[in-house]
Scaffold this motif. Structure first.
Motif, PDB file in Angstrom:
ATOM      1  N   TYR A   1      45.895  31.295  49.733  1.00 44.07           N
ATOM      2  CA  TYR A   1      45.327  30.315  48.813  1.00 44.07           C
ATOM      3  C   TYR A   1      46.176  30.343  47.550  1.00 44.07           C
ATOM      4  N   HIS A   2      46.235  29.229  46.851  1.00 42.04           N
ATOM      5  CA  HIS A   2      47.087  29.119  45.670  1.00 42.04           C
ATOM      6  C   HIS A   2      46.248  28.741  44.456  1.00 42.04           C
ATOM      7  N   CYS A   3      46.412  29.476  43.390  1.00 43.38           N
ATOM      8  CA  CYS A   3      45.702  29.187  42.141  1.00 43.38           C
ATOM      9  C   CYS A   3      46.118  27.799  41.646  1.00 43.38           C
ATOM     10  N   PRO A   4      45.154  26.949  41.307  1.00 43.17           N
ATOM     11  CA  PRO A   4      45.502  25.614  40.803  1.00 43.17           C
ATOM     12  C   PRO A   4      46.099  25.648  39.394  1.00 43.17           C
ATOM     13  N   ASN A   5      45.987  26.772  38.725  1.00 40.37           N
ATOM     14  CA  ASN A   5      46.496  26.888  37.358  1.00 40.37           C
ATOM     15  C   ASN A   5      47.925  27.444  37.329  1.00 40.37           C
ATOM     16  N   CYS A   6      48.128  28.637  37.929  1.00 45.82           N
ATOM     17  CA  CYS A   6      49.450  29.281  37.849  1.00 45.82           C
ATOM     18  C   CYS A   6      50.182  29.277  39.192  1.00 45.82           C
ATOM     19  N   HIS A   7      49.530  28.803  40.240  1.00 48.34           N
ATOM     20  CA  HIS A   7      50.094  28.689  41.586  1.00 48.34           C
ATOM     21  C   HIS A   7      50.387  30.035  42.239  1.00 48.34           C
TER      22      HIS A   7
ATOM     23  N   GLN B   1      32.334  31.546  43.175  1.00 50.85           N
ATOM     24  CA  GLN B   1      33.102  31.703  41.954  1.00 50.85           C
ATOM     25  C   GLN B   1      34.425  32.368  42.285  1.00 50.85           C
ATOM     26  N   LEU B   2      35.487  31.810  41.730  1.00 51.61           N
ATOM     27  CA  LEU B   2      36.817  32.363  41.945  1.00 51.61           C
ATOM     28  C   LEU B   2      37.400  32.833  40.624  1.00 51.61           C
ATOM     29  N   LEU B   3      38.284  33.813  40.723  1.00 55.31           N
ATOM     30  CA  LEU B   3      38.985  34.346  39.559  1.00 55.31           C
ATOM     31  C   LEU B   3      40.400  34.677  39.986  1.00 55.31           C
ATOM     32  N   CYS B   4      41.379  34.067  39.347  1.00 55.20           N
ATOM     33  CA  CYS B   4      42.772  34.331  39.691  1.00 55.20           C
ATOM     34  C   CYS B   4      43.152  35.725  39.204  1.00 55.20           C
ATOM     35  N   PRO B   5      43.672  36.576  40.089  1.00 52.05           N
ATOM     36  CA  PRO B   5      44.055  37.919  39.677  1.00 52.05           C
ATOM     37  C   PRO B   5      45.282  37.944  38.766  1.00 52.05           C
ATOM     38  N   GLU B   6      46.005  36.838  38.679  1.00 53.68           N
ATOM     39  CA  GLU B   6      47.216  36.825  37.853  1.00 53.68           C
ATOM     40  C   GLU B   6      46.992  36.177  36.486  1.00 53.68           C
ATOM     41  N   CYS B   7      46.421  34.983  36.445  1.00 54.17           N
ATOM     42  CA  CYS B   7      46.269  34.286  35.159  1.00 54.17           C
ATOM     43  C   CYS B   7      44.841  34.353  34.612  1.00 54.17           C
ATOM     44  N   THR B   8      43.915  34.912  35.371  1.00 53.55           N
ATOM     45  CA  THR B   8      42.490  35.075  35.029  1.00 53.55           C
ATOM     46  C   THR B   8      41.724  33.766  34.854  1.00 53.55           C
ATOM     47  N   LYS B   9      42.251  32.657  35.376  1.00 57.62           N
ATOM     48  CA  LYS B   9      41.491  31.397  35.396  1.00 57.62           C
ATOM     49  C   LYS B   9      40.271  31.614  36.277  1.00 57.62           C
ATOM     50  N   ASP B  10      39.111  31.125  35.843  1.00 65.47           N
ATOM     51  CA  ASP B  10      37.918  31.197  36.686  1.00 65.47           C
ATOM     52  C   ASP B  10      37.374  29.798  36.907  1.00 65.47           C
ATOM     53  N   TRP B  11      36.836  29.575  38.107  1.00 66.72           N
ATOM     54  CA  TRP B  11      36.305  28.270  38.466  1.00 66.72           C
ATOM     55  C   TRP B  11      35.382  28.421  39.663  1.00 66.72           C
ATOM     56  N   GLN B  12      34.694  27.335  40.025  1.00 67.55           N
ATOM     57  CA  GLN B  12      33.782  27.313  41.164  1.00 67.55           C
ATOM     58  C   GLN B  12      34.234  26.237  42.128  1.00 67.55           C
ATOM     59  N   VAL B  13      33.984  26.492  43.414  1.00 68.21           N
ATOM     60  CA  VAL B  13      34.341  25.527  44.447  1.00 68.21           C
ATOM     61  C   VAL B  13      33.418  25.737  45.646  1.00 68.21           C
TER      62      VAL B  13
END
Length: 59
Positions: A31-37, A7-19
């Motif tokens: 690594y780059h957030c797929p939501n906010c980059h 489980q991942l959680l972006c520290p900037e935009c708080t998007k969460d997802w699994q990979v």
């Protein structure tokens, strides 16, 4: 058999997802957030310590 995921959680935009850990770079690589980059070390996106351990073991 189900494939392991972390489980991942972006520290900037708080998007969460699994990979799958195999789809991620090593913990110390960028690594780059797929939501906010946002760009951070992959380890900074791990939601829990268990996810970080799985990344290091299975990645």
């Amino acid at each position: 058999m189900d494939e392991a995921t972390v489980q991942l959680l972006c520290p900037e935009c708080t998007k969460d997802w699994q990979v799958s850990p195999g789809a991620l770079p090593d913990a110390a690589e960028m690594y780059h957030c797929p939501n906010c980059h946002a760009s951070r070390h992959t380890s900074e996106f791990m939601r829990t310590d268990r996810d970080l351990r799985a990344l290091k073991q299975l990645g």
